[in-house]
Design a protein around this motif. Structure first.
Motif, PDB file in Angstrom:
ATOM      1  N   VAL A 176       0.826  -1.211   0.000  1.00  0.00           N
ATOM      2  CA  VAL A 176       0.000   0.000   0.000  1.00  0.00           C
ATOM      3  C   VAL A 176       0.858   1.258   0.000  1.00  0.00           C
ATOM      4  CG1 VAL A 176      -1.830   1.257   1.196  1.00  0.00           C
ATOM      5  CG2 VAL A 176      -1.831  -1.240   1.208  1.00  0.00           C
ATOM      6  N   ASP A 177       1.738   1.401   1.017  1.00  0.00           N
ATOM      7  CA  ASP A 177       2.493   2.652   1.171  1.00  0.00           C
ATOM      8  C   ASP A 177       3.589   2.811   0.121  1.00  0.00           C
ATOM      9  OD1 ASP A 177       0.911   2.983   3.336  1.00  0.00           O
ATOM     10  OD2 ASP A 177       2.455   2.536   4.830  1.00  0.00           O
ATOM     11  N   LYS A 178       4.415   1.753  -0.043  1.00  0.00           N
ATOM     12  CA  LYS A 178       5.616   1.914  -0.851  1.00  0.00           C
ATOM     13  C   LYS A 178       5.336   1.783  -2.350  1.00  0.00           C
ATOM     14  CE  LYS A 178       9.911  -0.208  -0.377  1.00  0.00           C
ATOM     15  NZ  LYS A 178      10.654  -1.208   0.417  1.00  0.00           N
ATOM     16  N   ASN A 179       4.670   0.700  -2.745  1.00  0.00           N
ATOM     17  CA  ASN A 179       4.471   0.478  -4.180  1.00  0.00           C
ATOM     18  C   ASN A 179       3.127   0.982  -4.694  1.00  0.00           C
ATOM     19  OD1 ASN A 179       6.941  -0.938  -5.034  1.00  0.00           O
ATOM     20  ND2 ASN A 179       6.320  -2.427  -3.500  1.00  0.00           N
ATOM     21  N   LYS A 180       2.242   1.331  -3.767  1.00  0.00           N
ATOM     22  CA  LYS A 180       0.913   1.869  -4.116  1.00  0.00           C
ATOM     23  C   LYS A 180       0.188   0.983  -5.130  1.00  0.00           C
ATOM     24  CE  LYS A 180       1.626   6.602  -2.769  1.00  0.00           C
ATOM     25  NZ  LYS A 180       2.832   6.282  -1.981  1.00  0.00           N
ATOM     26  N   TRP A 181       0.304  -0.352  -4.945  1.00  0.00           N
ATOM     27  CA  TRP A 181      -0.355  -1.284  -5.849  1.00  0.00           C
ATOM     28  C   TRP A 181      -1.845  -1.397  -5.531  1.00  0.00           C
ATOM     29  CZ3 TRP A 181       4.167  -5.201  -5.191  1.00  0.00           C
ATOM     30  CH2 TRP A 181       5.086  -5.028  -6.237  1.00  0.00           C
ATOM     31  N   ILE A 182      -2.164  -1.329  -4.258  1.00  0.00           N
ATOM     32  CA  ILE A 182      -3.535  -1.553  -3.809  1.00  0.00           C
ATOM     33  C   ILE A 182      -3.837  -0.552  -2.707  1.00  0.00           C
ATOM     34  CG2 ILE A 182      -4.932  -3.178  -2.444  1.00  0.00           C
ATOM     35  CD1 ILE A 182      -3.830  -5.421  -4.046  1.00  0.00           C
ATOM     36  N   GLU A 183      -5.126  -0.134  -2.615  1.00  0.00           N
ATOM     37  CA  GLU A 183      -5.484   0.816  -1.559  1.00  0.00           C
ATOM     38  C   GLU A 183      -5.743   0.108  -0.235  1.00  0.00           C
ATOM     39  OE1 GLU A 183      -8.658   3.400  -2.756  1.00  0.00           O
ATOM     40  OE2 GLU A 183      -7.682   3.688  -4.699  1.00  0.00           O
TER      41      GLU A 183
END
Lengths: 191, 186
Positions: A39-46
């Motif tokens: 979530v935080d680093k790669n922002k793949w999923i909320e």
């Protein structure tokens, strides 16, 4: 397979391998890592979808930690992502258990293993408290949600209810709440 | 080859019937592997202890352990892949379908009920982990069961995560080191 899928799959493998190394204490204990890496680093999923995923994977067969890895992997990079994330999360425990099975069957009798593990348990406890606080902020938005969360907590902790039963009930309650809302709005329009 | 097949299929069956995770499936695993004389009951209890002390879930660990004992690393791989195969297929199907239906109002309303409930489930798991880590010997009188070293590690860890935002993995390594240090010094 395009290069983006391959790149993401490789990244998923390394991220979930790391998660697999450090997930002591069951499926939920991986939530702090998923939050940090996915979530935080790669922002793949909320953040909110993570909660949805954990709700869904508990209702199907399998281990929570592996199922949620498969699910996240699929959402990020399709089938290749699912394979990468699943193998990544399983491989560390495969290696560790294989070593124990072959070389050091009685590793729990080794000095310091117990003390290190005591420390790890306390660290995991702190991680879990922090995760509950952070996820609660994003997923419990009103008094209704707070009551539901508390009820689910008590049902499991105090009454030992099964997680699947709790989730089924909560899903039905969500449906009922929607039905009540739509009847109310219809009544208002009717007048 | 026949043994590899049997390892794969037996653990695929265990994987298929594992619902709810955690220790719910200990009876099923115990039944399946003691019936085949792969392990005695004492062996199963050992694996539970090992699973508690290593990362990775009990279901996966028992598959790997038994597979390796029966047929080395290849056997371990067959059993481990077996135990994850059924849920892998099911989760991929659900994930594919979920992307299409997740914005439907009915699905959204179900999820609006599920989200707070999952927070409750996670909180319940956190509560049990905290209880087990900080009050391991609690029987009736909680104050007597308090493990002060663990409380100290817990407090340091919580502070580090909230104020310094250090990575969870680093936190685990530091916690293990603190556990050993406190044992030596206190």
């Amino acid at each position: 397979m395009d290069t983006k899928t391959i790149r993401n799959s490789l990244k998923l493998f390394t991220v979930f391998f790391r998660i697999g190394v450090f997930t002591f204490g069951g499926g939920y204990a991986m939530i702090p890592y998923i939050q940090r890496e996915i979530v935080d680093k790669n922002k793949w999923i909320e953040s909110e979808e993570i909660i949805d995923i954990f709700a869904i994977v508990q209702s199907v067969p399998g281990v929570i930690a592996v199922n949620s890895s498969t699910f996240v992997g699929y959402r990020v990079a399709g089938l290749a992502g699912a394979v990468a994330a699943t193998l990544g999360v399983v491989l560390p425990s495969y290696i560790i258990i294989a070593v124990i099975a072959i070389f050091l069957y009685n590793f729990k009798d080794y000095p310091f293993v117990n003390e290190a593990f005591r420390g790890i348990q306390a660290g995991v406890a702190a991680l879990m408290c922090h995760a509950v606080y952070r996820l609660g902020k994003s997923s419990v938005k009103n008094a209704y949600g707070l009551v539901l969360a508390l009820a689910a907590f008590l049902a499991l902790t105090v009454f030992g209810a099964s997680a699947i039963l709790v989730l089924l009930t909560a899903g039905v309650l969500g449906l009922v709440a929607m039905a009540v809302r739509s009847i109310k709005t219809r009544d208002k329009k009717g007048r | 080859m026949q043994v590899l097949m049997e390892l794969f299929l037996t653990f695929a069956k265990i994987g298929l019937f594992t619902i709810g995770g955690g220790y719910a499936m200990i009876p099923l695993i115990t039944q399946e592997i003691t019936r085949r004389n792969w392990l005695t009951l004492e062996g199963v209890i050992d694996i539970i202890a090992i699973s508690e002390m290593t990362p990775g879930p009990f279901a996966i660990n028992s598959a790997t352990f038994i597979g390796v004992q029966q047929m080395g690393l290849v056997g371990g791989a067959a059993a481990t892949l077996g135990v994850i195969a059924p849920s892998f297929i099911i989760v991929v199907l659900v994930a594919r379908y979920f992307a299409r239906v997740k914005d439907h109002p009915v699905v959204q309303s179900i999820l609006s009920g599920l989200r707070p409930a999952v927070i409750g489930l996670i909180a319940s798991s956190a509560f049990m982990i905290v209880q087990n880590a900080l009050f391991p010997d609690a029987t009736g009188n909680w104050l007597q069961g308090i493990n002060w070293r663990s409380i100290a590690v817990f407090a340091i860890a919580l502070l580090a995560i909230m104020k310094l935002k250090i990575h969870p993995a680093l936190m685990i390594i530091i916690s293990a080191a603190l556990g050993v240090l406190f044992f030596l010094w206190l």
